[in-house]
Design a protein around this motif. Structure first.
Motif, PDB file in Angstrom:
ATOM      1  N   SER A 135       0.837  -1.190   0.000  1.00 45.24           N
ATOM      2  CA  SER A 135       0.000   0.000   0.000  1.00 45.24           C
ATOM      3  C   SER A 135       0.877   1.247   0.000  1.00 45.24           C
ATOM      4  O   SER A 135       0.635   2.205  -0.739  1.00 45.24           O
ATOM      5  N   GLN A 136       1.939   1.228   0.814  1.00 48.29           N
ATOM      6  CA  GLN A 136       2.843   2.374   0.901  1.00 48.29           C
ATOM      7  C   GLN A 136       3.662   2.553  -0.376  1.00 48.29           C
ATOM      8  O   GLN A 136       3.855   3.678  -0.847  1.00 48.29           O
ATOM      9  N   GLU A 137       4.161   1.454  -0.937  1.00 47.17           N
ATOM     10  CA  GLU A 137       5.098   1.552  -2.048  1.00 47.17           C
ATOM     11  C   GLU A 137       4.431   1.568  -3.419  1.00 47.17           C
ATOM     12  O   GLU A 137       4.968   2.158  -4.360  1.00 47.17           O
ATOM     13  N   GLN A 138       3.284   0.897  -3.542  1.00 50.73           N
ATOM     14  CA  GLN A 138       2.646   0.774  -4.849  1.00 50.73           C
ATOM     15  C   GLN A 138       1.230   1.329  -4.895  1.00 50.73           C
ATOM     16  O   GLN A 138       0.648   1.434  -5.971  1.00 50.73           O
ATOM     17  N   GLY A 139       0.659   1.648  -3.744  1.00 46.53           N
ATOM     18  CA  GLY A 139      -0.705   2.160  -3.710  1.00 46.53           C
ATOM     19  C   GLY A 139      -1.760   1.088  -3.861  1.00 46.53           C
ATOM     20  O   GLY A 139      -2.937   1.389  -4.117  1.00 46.53           O
ATOM     21  N   TRP A 140      -1.365  -0.192  -3.674  1.00 44.37           N
ATOM     22  CA  TRP A 140      -2.334  -1.272  -3.770  1.00 44.37           C
ATOM     23  C   TRP A 140      -3.153  -1.325  -2.492  1.00 44.37           C
ATOM     24  O   TRP A 140      -2.618  -1.211  -1.383  1.00 44.37           O
ATOM     25  N   GLY A 141      -4.438  -1.532  -2.616  1.00 44.62           N
ATOM     26  CA  GLY A 141      -5.335  -1.440  -1.473  1.00 44.62           C
ATOM     27  C   GLY A 141      -5.687  -2.774  -0.854  1.00 44.62           C
ATOM     28  O   GLY A 141      -4.930  -3.754  -0.936  1.00 44.62           O
ATOM     29  N   MET A 142      -6.888  -2.815  -0.274  1.00 43.42           N
ATOM     30  CA  MET A 142      -7.307  -3.999   0.475  1.00 43.42           C
ATOM     31  C   MET A 142      -7.566  -5.199  -0.428  1.00 43.42           C
ATOM     32  O   MET A 142      -7.525  -6.342   0.035  1.00 43.42           O
ATOM     33  N   ASP A 143      -7.822  -4.965  -1.716  1.00 40.98           N
ATOM     34  CA  ASP A 143      -7.995  -6.095  -2.638  1.00 40.98           C
ATOM     35  C   ASP A 143      -6.726  -6.940  -2.688  1.00 40.98           C
ATOM     36  O   ASP A 143      -6.790  -8.177  -2.698  1.00 40.98           O
ATOM     37  N   PHE A 144      -5.571  -6.261  -2.715  1.00 39.11           N
ATOM     38  CA  PHE A 144      -4.304  -6.999  -2.742  1.00 39.11           C
ATOM     39  C   PHE A 144      -4.075  -7.722  -1.422  1.00 39.11           C
ATOM     40  O   PHE A 144      -3.643  -8.882  -1.392  1.00 39.11           O
ATOM     41  N   GLU A 145      -4.376  -7.051  -0.317  1.00 41.77           N
ATOM     42  CA  GLU A 145      -4.219  -7.701   0.996  1.00 41.77           C
ATOM     43  C   GLU A 145      -5.122  -8.925   1.088  1.00 41.77           C
ATOM     44  O   GLU A 145      -4.733  -9.961   1.636  1.00 41.77           O
ATOM     45  N   ALA A 146      -6.351  -8.823   0.552  1.00 50.73           N
ATOM     46  CA  ALA A 146      -7.271  -9.964   0.559  1.00 50.73           C
ATOM     47  C   ALA A 146      -6.720 -11.108  -0.280  1.00 50.73           C
ATOM     48  O   ALA A 146      -6.851 -12.290   0.091  1.00 50.73           O
ATOM     49  N   LEU A 147      -6.077 -10.773  -1.400  1.00 54.11           N
ATOM     50  CA  LEU A 147      -5.466 -11.801  -2.240  1.00 54.11           C
ATOM     51  C   LEU A 147      -4.371 -12.545  -1.482  1.00 54.11           C
ATOM     52  O   LEU A 147      -4.305 -13.787  -1.510  1.00 54.11           O
ATOM     53  N   VAL A 148      -3.517 -11.793  -0.796  1.00 57.65           N
ATOM     54  CA  VAL A 148      -2.447 -12.417  -0.013  1.00 57.65           C
ATOM     55  C   VAL A 148      -3.039 -13.277   1.106  1.00 57.65           C
ATOM     56  O   VAL A 148      -2.535 -14.365   1.398  1.00 57.65           O
ATOM     57  N   ALA A 149      -4.113 -12.806   1.716  1.00 55.50           N
ATOM     58  CA  ALA A 149      -4.761 -13.581   2.779  1.00 55.50           C
ATOM     59  C   ALA A 149      -5.285 -14.906   2.247  1.00 55.50           C
ATOM     60  O   ALA A 149      -5.173 -15.948   2.912  1.00 55.50           O
ATOM     61  N   ARG A 150      -5.849 -14.899   1.032  1.00 56.63           N
ATOM     62  CA  ARG A 150      -6.356 -16.143   0.444  1.00 56.63           C
ATOM     63  C   ARG A 150      -5.206 -17.095   0.110  1.00 56.63           C
ATOM     64  O   ARG A 150      -5.297 -18.304   0.354  1.00 56.63           O
ATOM     65  N   ILE A 151      -4.123 -16.540  -0.446  1.00 56.28           N
ATOM     66  CA  ILE A 151      -2.952 -17.376  -0.756  1.00 56.28           C
ATOM     67  C   ILE A 151      -2.401 -18.002   0.515  1.00 56.28           C
ATOM     68  O   ILE A 151      -2.056 -19.195   0.557  1.00 56.28           O
ATOM     69  N   THR A 152      -2.326 -17.202   1.565  1.00 55.46           N
ATOM     70  CA  THR A 152      -1.803 -17.679   2.845  1.00 55.46           C
ATOM     71  C   THR A 152      -2.694 -18.771   3.428  1.00 55.46           C
ATOM     72  O   THR A 152      -2.203 -19.806   3.901  1.00 55.46           O
ATOM     73  N   ALA A 153      -3.998 -18.549   3.396  1.00 56.57           N
ATOM     74  CA  ALA A 153      -4.929 -19.550   3.930  1.00 56.57           C
ATOM     75  C   ALA A 153      -4.842 -20.848   3.140  1.00 56.57           C
ATOM     76  O   ALA A 153      -4.841 -21.947   3.719  1.00 56.57           O
ATOM     77  N   ASP A 154      -4.762 -20.756   1.813  1.00 55.77           N
ATOM     78  CA  ASP A 154      -4.648 -21.960   0.985  1.00 55.77           C
ATOM     79  C   ASP A 154      -3.361 -22.710   1.304  1.00 55.77           C
ATOM     80  O   ASP A 154      -3.346 -23.952   1.354  1.00 55.77           O
ATOM     81  N   TYR A 155      -2.285 -21.964   1.515  1.00 53.58           N
ATOM     82  CA  TYR A 155      -1.011 -22.600   1.843  1.00 53.58           C
ATOM     83  C   TYR A 155      -1.121 -23.377   3.158  1.00 53.58           C
ATOM     84  O   TYR A 155      -0.683 -24.529   3.248  1.00 53.58           O
ATOM     85  N   MET A 156      -1.707 -22.762   4.171  1.00 50.26           N
ATOM     86  CA  MET A 156      -1.825 -23.424   5.469  1.00 50.26           C
ATOM     87  C   MET A 156      -2.778 -24.613   5.415  1.00 50.26           C
ATOM     88  O   MET A 156      -2.513 -25.667   6.006  1.00 50.26           O
ATOM     89  N   ASP A 157      -3.886 -24.460   4.691  1.00 47.71           N
ATOM     90  CA  ASP A 157      -4.866 -25.553   4.603  1.00 47.71           C
ATOM     91  C   ASP A 157      -4.291 -26.778   3.898  1.00 47.71           C
ATOM     92  O   ASP A 157      -4.590 -27.916   4.269  1.00 47.71           O
ATOM     93  N   GLY A 158      -3.472 -26.532   2.874  1.00 47.48           N
ATOM     94  CA  GLY A 158      -2.944 -27.656   2.100  1.00 47.48           C
ATOM     95  C   GLY A 158      -1.528 -28.042   2.463  1.00 47.48           C
ATOM     96  O   GLY A 158      -0.910 -28.842   1.759  1.00 47.48           O
ATOM     97  N   TYR A 159      -1.013 -27.503   3.551  1.00 42.13           N
ATOM     98  CA  TYR A 159       0.399 -27.704   3.878  1.00 42.13           C
ATOM     99  C   TYR A 159       0.747 -29.184   4.056  1.00 42.13           C
ATOM    100  O   TYR A 159       0.098 -29.907   4.802  1.00 42.13           O
ATOM    101  N   ASP A 160       1.791 -29.608   3.364  1.00 40.66           N
ATOM    102  CA  ASP A 160       2.356 -30.950   3.482  1.00 40.66           C
ATOM    103  C   ASP A 160       3.867 -30.779   3.518  1.00 40.66           C
ATOM    104  O   ASP A 160       4.457 -30.306   2.531  1.00 40.66           O
ATOM    105  N   PRO A 161       4.524 -31.112   4.634  1.00 42.28           N
ATOM    106  CA  PRO A 161       5.962 -30.841   4.762  1.00 42.28           C
ATOM    107  C   PRO A 161       6.824 -31.533   3.708  1.00 42.28           C
ATOM    108  O   PRO A 161       7.972 -31.149   3.510  1.00 42.28           O
ATOM    109  N   ARG A 162       6.271 -32.521   3.017  1.00 45.64           N
ATOM    110  CA  ARG A 162       7.042 -33.176   1.957  1.00 45.64           C
ATOM    111  C   ARG A 162       7.148 -32.287   0.719  1.00 45.64           C
ATOM    112  O   ARG A 162       8.123 -32.388  -0.037  1.00 45.64           O
ATOM    113  N   TYR A 163       6.141 -31.443   0.528  1.00 47.36           N
ATOM    114  CA  TYR A 163       6.064 -30.686  -0.718  1.00 47.36           C
ATOM    115  C   TYR A 163       5.957 -29.167  -0.530  1.00 47.36           C
ATOM    116  O   TYR A 163       6.000 -28.433  -1.512  1.00 47.36           O
TER     117      TYR A 163
END
Length: 300
Positions: A170-198
């Motif tokens: 937001s500070q460097e590029q002016g991206w708003g809450m839509d970008f933060e929501a995207l990162v939140a979804r990526i993060t949630a998907d990563y945690m939900d599907g986490y497998d230490p092998r992969y």
């Protein structure tokens, strides 16, 4: 700038009151803060030239000479001429001086213990890390190397990843809450599907504070995806981004993937340089509103 100046001056006034610098004498001793600092340097350095004390503390030569004369009268220090240069005066604490300083040092430590008594362990860590940051920034010693630690994510780190992506971009590029929501979804998907092998993630700490991250996630049986590379502005220029990408590539190769891809945006020039240096090639560009999204890939 002016707001920052006002806030720093306000903090200085607060901290000055807190440590009692406004008092004429320190911790019940008959000595001023400057006098105690001279005794501190002599205790920690041992036999020291008077000119070195002046350089270290920025003290006027006449003022220092009078101060040392008073210490000598009290039996706290002894002054003599340098064996290599009679023009130079050297100073050292006497046995009485060492004992007096040791008593002061313990009282000072006890004062700090009292100050921290009701502060939680977590806040103590934050306090000392913040002090280290203040010292590093204001010392302005570009030649001083800084170290960092790379570790696996722990509880609370993933929330930090989302928060810092949101704030920083937001500070460097002016991206708003839509970008933060995207990162939140990526993060949630990563945690939900986490497998230490992969899957794997890395958090960087500099001076005890989180300063960067990257993640390797499974895209399909043969393809890994590099995700959420971030390096704090205060930690840039240390090679952290390159190191994180290298860790990601190494893990993906060892996990058996044959290819790695990543998604970024064309305005993130610094990140794109890191990807290119790591062997990634741009394979796709697509407009997305005000930005251009890119897909980069490399064989493993």
């Amino acid at each position: 700038m002016e707001r920052h100046v006002a806030e720093i001056r306000s903090f200085n006034r607060f901290y000055t009151r807190l440590i009692g610098v406004l008092e004429q004498r320190v911790l019940g001793t008959p000595y001023s803060l400057t006098e105690m600092r001279v005794l501190f340097e002599l205790d920690h350095r041992g036999r020291t030239e008077a000119s070195e004390l002046r350089r270290l503390l920025g003290i006027d030569a006449g003022y220092l000479s009078r101060m040392l004369g008073g210490f000598e009268t009290e039996g706290l220090v002894v002054r003599s001429r340098s064996a290599t240069d009679a023009r130079r005066q050297v100073v050292e604490l006497t046995g009485k001086g060492k004992a007096s300083f040791a008593d002061f040092d313990e009282r000072a430590a006890e004062e700090v213990r009292g100050l921290l008594a009701d502060v939680s362990d977590e806040d103590r860590e934050r306090l000392v890390a913040s002090m280290a940051t203040i010292e590093r920034i204001l010392a302005r010693e570009p030649g001083t190397s800084r170290s960092y630690v790379i570790r696996p994510p722990r509880t609370g780190d993933m929330s930090w990843v989302v928060y810092r992506h949101g704030v920083l971009y937001s500070q460097e590029q002016g991206w708003g809450m839509d970008f933060e929501a995207l990162v939140a979804r990526i993060t949630a998907d990563y945690m939900d599907g986490y497998d230490p092998r992969y899957d794997a993630g890395w958090i960087v700490e500099v001076d005890g504070e989180r300063a960067g991250c990257v993640f390797c996630a499974r895209k399909d049986d043969e393809t890994a995806q590099l995700r959420m590379l971030l390096v704090e502005p205060s930690a840039r220029g240390m090679g952290i981004g390159t190191r994180l990408v290298d860790e990601c590539v190494r893990f993906a190769r060892e996990a058996g993937y044959r290819r790695m891809v990543l998604w970024t945006r064309d305005v993130l020039v610094g990140a794109r340089r890191i990807y290119q240096a790591a062997g990634f090639e741009l394979i796709e560009k697509r407009p997305a509103g005000d930005v251009v999204e890119e897909v980069w890939a490399r064989d493993l």
